[in-house]
Design an enzyme around this catalytic site. Structure first.
Site, PDB file in Angstrom:
ATOM      1  CG  HIS A 124       2.295  12.897  -6.831  1.00  0.00           C
ATOM      2  ND1 HIS A 124       2.901  12.941  -7.969  1.00  0.00           N
ATOM      3  CD2 HIS A 124       2.188  11.393  -6.562  1.00  0.00           C
ATOM      4  CE1 HIS A 124       3.561  11.764  -8.488  1.00  0.00           C
ATOM      5  NE2 HIS A 124       2.994  10.824  -7.385  1.00  0.00           N
ATOM      6  CG  HIS A 178       0.438   6.580  -6.877  1.00  0.00           C
ATOM      7  ND1 HIS A 178       1.042   6.049  -8.027  1.00  0.00           N
ATOM      8  CD2 HIS A 178       1.315   7.416  -6.312  1.00  0.00           C
ATOM      9  CE1 HIS A 178       1.935   6.694  -8.529  1.00  0.00           C
ATOM     10  NE2 HIS A 178       2.369   7.913  -7.577  1.00  0.00           N
ATOM     11  CD  GLN A 228       4.473   2.057 -10.478  1.00  0.00           C
ATOM     12  OE1 GLN A 228       3.689   2.290  -9.656  1.00  0.00           O
ATOM     13  NE2 GLN A 228       5.809   2.385 -10.400  1.00  0.00           N
ATOM     14  CD  GLU A 268       9.599   8.423  -6.584  1.00  0.00           C
ATOM     15  OE1 GLU A 268       8.720   7.958  -7.633  1.00  0.00           O
ATOM     16  OE2 GLU A 268       9.206   8.328  -5.401  1.00  0.00           O
ATOM     17  CG  ASP A 304       4.016   9.455  -3.888  1.00  0.00           C
ATOM     18  OD1 ASP A 304       3.236   9.121  -4.890  1.00  0.00           O
ATOM     19  OD2 ASP A 304       5.198   9.399  -3.829  1.00  0.00           O
ATOM     20  CD1 TRP A 317       7.106   2.357  -3.471  1.00  0.00           C
ATOM     21  CD2 TRP A 317       4.948   2.038  -4.012  1.00  0.00           C
ATOM     22  NE1 TRP A 317       7.027   1.779  -4.923  1.00  0.00           N
ATOM     23  CE2 TRP A 317       5.414   1.734  -5.066  1.00  0.00           C
ATOM     24  CE3 TRP A 317       3.363   2.079  -3.867  1.00  0.00           C
ATOM     25  CZ2 TRP A 317       5.031   1.091  -6.093  1.00  0.00           C
ATOM     26  CZ3 TRP A 317       2.708   1.702  -4.727  1.00  0.00           C
ATOM     27  CH2 TRP A 317       3.646   1.012  -5.924  1.00  0.00           C
TER      28      TRP A 317
HETATM   29 FE   FE2 Z   1       4.049   8.869  -7.221  1.00  0.00          FE
END
Ligand code: FE2
Length: 418
Positions: A61, A63, A156, A217, A313, A319
């Site tokens: 996982h 991005h 998203q 999430e 991630d 993030w």
């Molecule tokens: Fe994610």
């Protein structure tokens, strides 16, 4: 006879619970022989000195479209998921295919150098030109000789937050995304969220794709889309082709409800992906004290027989400004935040960044150190899984498709007594 390449004196991790000392011979792209002592020579030989030789790490996982953009156009000062989403909304206005490709390939090289040879990336398909998706599909092709890359069509901003988003998601699948995504907890309403999960399943069935949903999430214990995903997985029979990513709200559910869910999970065979570095960072932000850890019930899911893997991630994105791409950093954080410090639990955390990830990606048939399989393997600087995580061992050598792809020379420190 001779082999192209022989690794001698390997502490071999063949299946999660079997280690043995052996030589491994490679011919072409395949593993040709495994034996306590291979008599035939290799054109190239390495003595790995009893160190752990493992199947490669699996990044289940990440991005890649937003990787390496931290601070653009501004840093995430609150550290929350939602500020991250709004910064990304600004940054993605200036995306180009070249920009996505350049950062994604740089990140994949960083990952490969650290022993990752299988990656599932999400591609944001909530913008009208599908630039992130186009870029990542080109990257998938460009790296295929040394890295297996799966691309998730990830809505998203939600499937129903704008009229065109549903069509964009379907177009992304038609263009070649491997996996259908979703983000039900981010849809406007509970009803939209439920509808979005059903739509994800419909599209996956229509186009014969895997499913990976960013699911619950959030710390909100009322966010209960996992039960919808599980019910759809049971009814459709898609089972192991389905993955629920994050599921952080699962940590906030009352035990009575969580137990009911655990029972249903046993029937569904869906995969879970936790992202320990990000979950511990982004969740719990609205708590004072006690402050939640914000990670799904990894230990309980593992004990319940679910397939759980870990992802990084984010790597330097809106993030999360940190991140190295190292899966042992991820497993190390998981050991702590999931309180999986028992020896078998630490070993399990290693499996969650290797074989369990391969199952999630549905690549397990050609994954692992077995004669006849593609020769993807890594040499660590320690002798077992526990030491690999404890020391966050460097990966000394990475072999991809039978060839040496990357090498790392471990740092040496010298202590001068007196
Ligand atoms: Fe994610």
């Amino acid at each position: 006879m001779s082999y192209d390449l022989i690794l001698r004196n390997c502490r071999l991790l063949r299946s999660p619970d079997v280690t043995e000392t052996a030589d491994v011979a490679l011919s072409g792209k395949k593993i040709a022989a495994i034996a306590p002592r291979i008599e035939a020579p290799g054109e190239t030989e390495y003595d790995v000195g009893g160190n752990l030789v493992s199947p490669p790490f699996v990044e289940s996982h990440i991005h890649l479209d937003s990787a390496l953009t931290a601070g653009e156009p501004r840093p995430n000062e609150s550290g929350t998921l939602f500020e991250g989403i709004s910064i990304w909304e600004e940054r993605k206005k200036s995306l180009t295919v070249e920009d996505v490709k350049k950062r994604a390939i740089a990140t994949l090289k960083l990952q490969a150098q650290q022993g990752i040879l299988f990656v599932r990336t999400h591609a944001d398909v909530s913008e009208s030109n599908l630039i992130a998706l186009r870029g990542l599909l080109e990257v998938r092709e460009a790296v295929k000789d040394w890295m297996t890359l799966q691309v998730v069509a990830f809505p998203q901003d939600g499937i129903y937050s704008r009229p065109e988003n549903e069509l964009l998601l379907e177009k992304a699948i038609e263009m070649g995304a491997d996996v259908v995504g979703g983000i039900p907890h981010y849809e406007f309403t509970r009803e939209d969220g439920v509808k979005s999960v059903h739509r994800t399943f419909e599209l996956a069935e229509k186009y014969d794709r895997l499913i990976d949903i960013h699911c619950d999430e959030i710390d909100d214990e009322q966010s209960r889309f996992l039960e919808v995903v599980v019910a759809c997985a049971v009814r459709s029979g898609l089972g192991a082709r389905v993955t629920a990513s994050h599921t952080t709200a699962f940590a906030s559910y009352p035990n009575a409800y969580a137990l009911k869910l655990m029972g249903l999970l046993g029937r569904s065979r869906i995969n879970f992906i936790a992202n320990p570095l990000i979950n511990i960072t982004l969740q719990g932000r609205t708590d004072t004290y006690p402050k939640r850890r914000g990670i799904t019930r990894v230990k309980e899911l593992w004990k319940n027989g679910s397939n759980v893997s870990f992802g990084h991630d984010c790597i330097r994105d809106p993030w999360y400004g940190l991140g190295t791409g190292n899966m042992l950093d991820v497993a190390h954080m998981a050991v702590h935040v999931c309180q999986m410090t028992g020896l078998s639990e630490i070993d399990a955390c290693y499996d969650m960044v290797t074989g369990n990830g391969a199952k999630t990606l549905s690549v397990e048939n050609d994954y692992g150190i077995e004669v006849g399989k593609t020769a993807n393997l890594i040499v660590l600087n320690v002798g077992n899984r526990y030491e690999a995580i404890r020391m966050r061992s460097p990966v000394r050598q990475v072999f991809s498709r039978g060839k040496l792809l990357a090498e790392t020379k471990p740092v040496q420190s010298i202590f001068y007594d007196g």
